[in-house]
Structure formats: structure tokens, C-alpha cells
Design an enzyme around this catalytic site. Structure first.
Site, PDB file in Angstrom:
ATOM      1  N   ASP A 203      50.319 -19.552  33.428  1.00 17.51           N
ATOM      2  CA  ASP A 203      50.387 -19.818  34.866  1.00 17.51           C
ATOM      3  C   ASP A 203      51.185 -18.796  35.648  1.00 17.51           C
ATOM      4  O   ASP A 203      51.080 -18.746  36.878  1.00 17.51           O
ATOM      5  CB  ASP A 203      51.028 -21.196  35.107  1.00 17.51           C
ATOM      6  CG  ASP A 203      52.519 -21.182  34.776  1.00 17.51           C
ATOM      7  OD1 ASP A 203      53.338 -21.175  35.707  1.00 17.51           O
ATOM      8  OD2 ASP A 203      52.857 -21.149  33.587  1.00 17.51           O
TER       9      ASP A 203
ATOM     10  N   ASP B   3      50.511 -20.163  27.101  1.00 16.43           N
ATOM     11  CA  ASP B   3      51.818 -20.608  27.570  1.00 16.43           C
ATOM     12  C   ASP B   3      51.868 -22.139  27.511  1.00 16.43           C
ATOM     13  O   ASP B   3      50.830 -22.803  27.429  1.00 16.43           O
ATOM     14  CB  ASP B   3      52.008 -20.092  29.006  1.00 16.43           C
ATOM     15  CG  ASP B   3      53.282 -20.581  29.636  1.00 16.43           C
ATOM     16  OD1 ASP B   3      54.360 -20.371  29.043  1.00 16.43           O
ATOM     17  OD2 ASP B   3      53.213 -21.187  30.722  1.00 16.43           O
ATOM     18  N   LEU B   4      53.066 -22.697  27.593  1.00 14.65           N
ATOM     19  CA  LEU B   4      53.230 -24.151  27.523  1.00 14.65           C
ATOM     20  C   LEU B   4      53.638 -24.751  28.871  1.00 14.65           C
ATOM     21  O   LEU B   4      52.835 -25.372  29.549  1.00 14.65           O
ATOM     22  CB  LEU B   4      54.251 -24.509  26.431  1.00 14.65           C
ATOM     23  CG  LEU B   4      53.881 -24.074  25.005  1.00 14.65           C
ATOM     24  CD1 LEU B   4      55.009 -24.408  24.032  1.00 14.65           C
ATOM     25  CD2 LEU B   4      52.576 -24.721  24.551  1.00 14.65           C
ATOM     26  N   ASP B   5      54.908 -24.535  29.274  1.00 18.44           N
ATOM     27  CA  ASP B   5      55.413 -25.142  30.512  1.00 18.44           C
ATOM     28  C   ASP B   5      54.623 -24.668  31.731  1.00 18.44           C
ATOM     29  O   ASP B   5      54.435 -23.463  31.940  1.00 18.44           O
ATOM     30  CB  ASP B   5      56.887 -24.789  30.710  1.00 18.44           C
ATOM     31  CG  ASP B   5      57.785 -25.398  29.648  1.00 18.44           C
ATOM     32  OD1 ASP B   5      57.453 -26.482  29.141  1.00 18.44           O
ATOM     33  OD2 ASP B   5      58.824 -24.782  29.321  1.00 18.44           O
TER      34      ASP B   5
END
Length: 238
Positions: free
Chosen positions: A187, A17-19
Site C-alpha cells: 500500500d 506487505d501486511l499492515d
């Protein structure tokens, strides 16, 4: 503390994941909204008067989710159309939505990576093919981390968002691997960890806040930092 049950030898690729996994997202969005509001003060003053705060701009963006459910997986389109609606409600030119969004989008790419993000991505990409898997609209190349990734998949492109198994399966197909050979890191307990497990992947939950795991079946591992992820995966190194 959730007991790790990772099958390290089985991992042949990683999706991440990124954000809020590689950088905190809300400081970035708040700054981008502030830049957008300042731009409106100069170029669309009626809109700036009607929507006098970043909270007001965010409220109309959230309203757009209900008005345009067809755009729910495309955060760029949602933001662009919410800007257009704000402009037209205030009596300004709706065509200003394009330059306004472009300004917002450029600012949205100016993220501040977590201190251990570059080292973690270098560690992962030296060992596995890595695919970015995001519901958001960050551009890994504009952010400056594109060199670490084989591919980048977004909900906007695929038309489905995490935790839908199809977005995880699309990543596995790009990697030419069955899902059970892919590890997903993220997250969000539901969108990332639970979604990946339901899609047949192994999952590591990044949980720096030490929140309680909300489901019966735990993830394969939980870490409090990206550095801890590297330590965990390094146990499988020869």
C-alpha cells in the site's frame, strides 16, 4: 489511472506487505495501546497517572525512535523499550516492561482483515509461492494467515527495512529467483512500490484512497482493492 504494464508471464512468485495491505493497522494499534494503558492502571498505577492517554504512550514510543536509532528497524524492541522508559520515569518497576509488552503484542496480532484478504491470499498462494515482507511486527501465524505463505520476512530479523533493496533481494533469494521474476504488492508508494521497483521487481500499488502517484516512474500497476489485484493477475491464467 495508471496504465498497467505488468509482464504477467514473468511473475513466478509474489511478496506482499501486511499492515494496511491485508488489514487496517491503526485501529489495531489504538486498541492494543488502550489495553496496555488499562493494564498499567492495575499493575503500574504511577505510570498510568503520568501517561494518562494512549496518545501519551505513543508519544514516548515515538521519542524512543530518536533515542535508540539502533532499534529503528525493530518495532517490537522500540515498543518494549518505550514501555520500560515510561515505567522508570514514573518510578514503577522497569521489569514490568516484559509482561506489559507481551500483552500489547498479543493484542497487536488481533487484526481485522480486509473483507477480500483471505480470498486474495488463497488466490495468490494457489498460483505462486508467497512471501510476507513487512517493516512491522505482525506474526502471520498468530494473525491466522500463515497457511498462505512460504516465508515471512521482517525488518527486525533482517536489520534493514523497506525501501532498502536488501530486504527485497533477501525475499528473492529465499524464493531462489532473480528479483525480476518476483511481484511485490503493497500500500505504500515509497516503501513498497518504489522500493520494489528500485530492487528490480515488478510492483503493484494498492491504492484504495486513489492518492496521486508521487514519482515520475509509475508502478507496473495500481489497484484499488485486493479483489482487483486478483482480477489483474487472473488475466495471465491459462
Amino acid at each position: 489511472m495508471l496504465t498497467p504494464s505488468l509482464d504477467l508471464p514473468r511473475i513466478r512468485a509474489v511478496t506482499i506487505d501486511l499492515d494496511d495491505t491485508l488489514w487496517p493497522i491503526w485501529p489495531t494499534i489504538e486498541r492494543a495501546e488502550a489495553v496496555l494503558l488499562q493494564w498499567m492502571t492495575e499493575h503500574a498505577p504511577a505510570t498510568a497517572r503520568l501517561f494518562q492517554s494512549t496518545e501519551a504512550l505513543r508519544a514516548i514510543r515515538n521519542q524512543m525512535v530518536n533515542l535508540r536509532p539502533d532499534l529503528q528497524h525493530d518495532l517490537s524492541a522500540l515498543r518494549r523499550e518505550s514501555i520500560r522508559m515510561a515505567l522508570t520515569q514514573a518510578g514503577d518497576d522497569g521489569a514490568l516492561a516484559e509482561p506489559a509488552f507481551n500483552l500489547f503484542f498479543a493484542e497487536r496480532q488481533r487484526v481485522t482483515l480486509f473483507d477480500d484478504a483471505h480470498d486474495t491470499l488463497a488466490f495468490l498462494s494457489a498460483r505462486y509461492p508467497v512471501v510476507a515482507l513487512s517493516n512491522g511486527n505482525a506474526d502471520i501465524h498468530k494473525v491466522g494467515i500463515g497457511q498462505y505463505f512460504k516465508h515471512s520476512l521482517s525488518a527486525a530479523v533482517l536489520g534493514v527495512a523497506k525501501p532498502d533493496a536488501r530486504i527485497f533481494h533477501a525475499a528473492a533469494e529465499l524464493l531462489q529467483l532473480p528479483p525480476e521474476h518476483v511481484l511485490h504488492v503493497g500500500d505504500d508508494a515509497t516503501l513498497d512500490a518504489r522500493g520494489a521497483m528500485d530492487a528490480g521487481m515488478q510492483a503493484v500499488w494498492l491504492n484504495p484512497a486513489e492518492a496521486a502517484w508521487p514519482y515520475d516512474q509509475p508502478p507496473h500497476a495500481t489497484v484499488s482493492s485486493l479483489s482487483e489485484l486478483c482480477s489483474l493477475l487472473g488475466q495471465g491464467s491459462a
